[in-house]
Design an enzyme around this catalytic site. Structure first.
Site, PDB file in Angstrom:
ATOM      1  CE1 TYR A 258      -4.467  -0.915  -0.070  1.00 51.81           C
ATOM      2  CE2 TYR A 258      -3.478  -2.879   0.883  1.00 51.81           C
ATOM      3  CZ  TYR A 258      -4.539  -2.262   0.256  1.00 51.81           C
ATOM      4  OH  TYR A 258      -5.668  -2.978  -0.044  1.00 51.81           O
TER       5      TYR A 258
ATOM      6  CD  GLU B 205      -7.251  -5.604   0.981  1.00 52.89           C
ATOM      7  OE1 GLU B 205      -5.999  -5.653   1.090  1.00 52.89           O
ATOM      8  OE2 GLU B 205      -7.839  -4.782   0.264  1.00 52.89           O
TER       9      GLU B 205
END
Length: 424
Positions: free
Chosen positions: A112, A154
């Site tokens: 990310y 997630e």
């Protein structure tokens, strides 16, 4: 079983880092600019990211990069998340869909920051002097909030997938136990775990991700394919359409042609455990209408086979549209199911039927699916509607159902590849 409803969304919402009010106002004020230049920003983002981190080409579908589908999908997702950053519960279905994709593709938290760094740089490059330090700082914080939501969501999906009976982490080797040609363009692959372990259950309509390494290709290719048979069997089945080159300059599908032409029985395919937010509600007994176009029949086969096995009294109508009988997979199976199960009706629409199709009376309608035909064929619009297929086909179905007054909550669909928009 992996179920995206298992995590408690409110827990995610309440633990989101709150943006500084001033930065929130900056993000809101610049949303129209981001929307206007969204595709240019995300196109440049992918270029930068792959230049700086070429290893990520092993994760992302390069075909979707060339067609522009993925940059457009990302632009829409970034805009939607930023627009709802104060309360993302309003776009929960979209976030769940992305989270499921990320889990299936094995996107990890450490990736990310890479995305964030290159996305902000792409904003700066695309907007130039208009992207002031104040604006970039505000969007950096906004991205941190958005990425935190996905990482938390997630994490639950990863743990659920790994810890369920028969579950596993990452990619696991499966053997192609059988390879069956279903039509001139569709072949089924019956996959069994190499280690002989039990299979996890899944929800009918979900997909798996496969990983393909080819000697002539520099990078690994990953693709997602719907499971085309019901849960609870000793195998996973995917049914893959061979994507041939249709015209000069239009390359054939690398993975689909390799699966058809190169991979054989006993070969190994690494896959991730089932995922996806498009699935049959197996806890309902409401009537179901399944509508598919082309290879969009794959998740419908899982749903249909589940209903006849687990819900024998649940009424289901299955409508399939194809070019003609040559490319129509599972025709005889569906025909037999309808003939032997009182709760099942099936209809076939061929756009350009062959002479043999006409002689054998293989179809119920020639041309395209229409609202008038649906009204004539179905007993009512009181049903749960599931559909999948090429985007123009899905737009037509979606438009017809809405004009017929089918409530939005009874309309369920899935895009193959990057998510699109059925309303445009």
């Amino acid at each position: 079983m992996e179920n995206n409803k298992k995590y408690v969304w409110e827990d995610v919402i309440h633990t989101i880092k709150k943006l500084d009010p001033k930065k929130l106002e900056v993000v809101k004020a610049t949303l129209p600019i981001v929307l206007e230049h969204g595709e240019a920003i995300t196109t440049r983002f992918y270029q930068r990211m792959f230049e700086n981190h070429p290893e990520l080409r092993n994760v992302f579908n390069q075909t979707h990069q060339r067609t522009g589908h993925q940059p457009k999908a990302l632009a829409n997702a970034v805009y939607a998340a930023a627009a709802h950053i104060e309360d993302m519960s309003g776009i929960m279905p979209a976030l769940e869909r992305i989270g499921q994709k990320h889990r299936s593709l094995q996107i990890k938290p450490e990736q990310y920051p890479i995305v964030g760094e290159n996305l902000l740089a792409a904003i700066k490059e695309t907007l130039g002097d208009a992207a002031t330090d104040e604006i970039l700082d505000a969007w950096a914080d906004a991205y941190e909030v958005i990425s935190d939501v996905f990482i938390r969501m997630e994490d639950v999906l990863y743990k659920t997938s790994e810890n369920q009976p028969g579950g596993w982490a990452g990619f696991k080797d499966f053997v192609i136990d059988r390879k069956v040609q279903e039509s001139e363009v569709i072949t089924s692959f019956y996959l069994k775990p190499k280690d002989g372990a039990r299979l996890p259950s899944y929800l009918p309509g979900q997909y798996i991700t496969i990983k393909v390494d080819l000697p002539q290709e520099e990078y690994t290719h990953v693709r997602q394919y719907s499971l085309s048979d019901r849960p609870g069997l000793e195998y996973f089945r995917i049914s893959v359409k061979r994507e041939d080159s249709l015209e000069e300059g239009d390359p054939a599908g690398i993975v689909s042609t390799s699966l058809h032409n190169v991979y054989q029985e006993e070969d190994i395919l690494p896959i991730t455990s089932p995922a996806g937010d498009f699935y049959l509600d197996v806890n309902s007994e409401e009537p179901v209408v399944l509508i598919s176009g082309g290879v969009g029949l794959t998740p419908m086969m899982s749903m249909l086979n589940t209903i006849i096995e687990k819900q024998p009294s649940r009424k289901v109508t299955y409508i399939h549209a194809a070019m003609n009988g040559k490319v129509h997979a599972f025709r005889e199976h569906v025909k037999d199911v309808a003939a032997t199960h009182d709760n099942v009706r099936s209809y076939v629409i061929y756009q350009t039927p062959t002479d043999e199709d006409r002689q054998e009376h293989r179809f119920d309608k020639e041309g395209y699916i229409t609202l008038d035909w649906l009204k004539e064929t179905l007993p009512s619009n009181q049903a749960q509607f599931y559909f999948c297929g090429p985007t123009p086909f899905m737009k037509a179905v979606n438009k017809a159902l809405k004009e017929w007054g089918v409530p939005q909550e009874h309309i369920h669909y899935e895009f193959f590849g990057s998510a699109g928009d059925l309303e445009s």
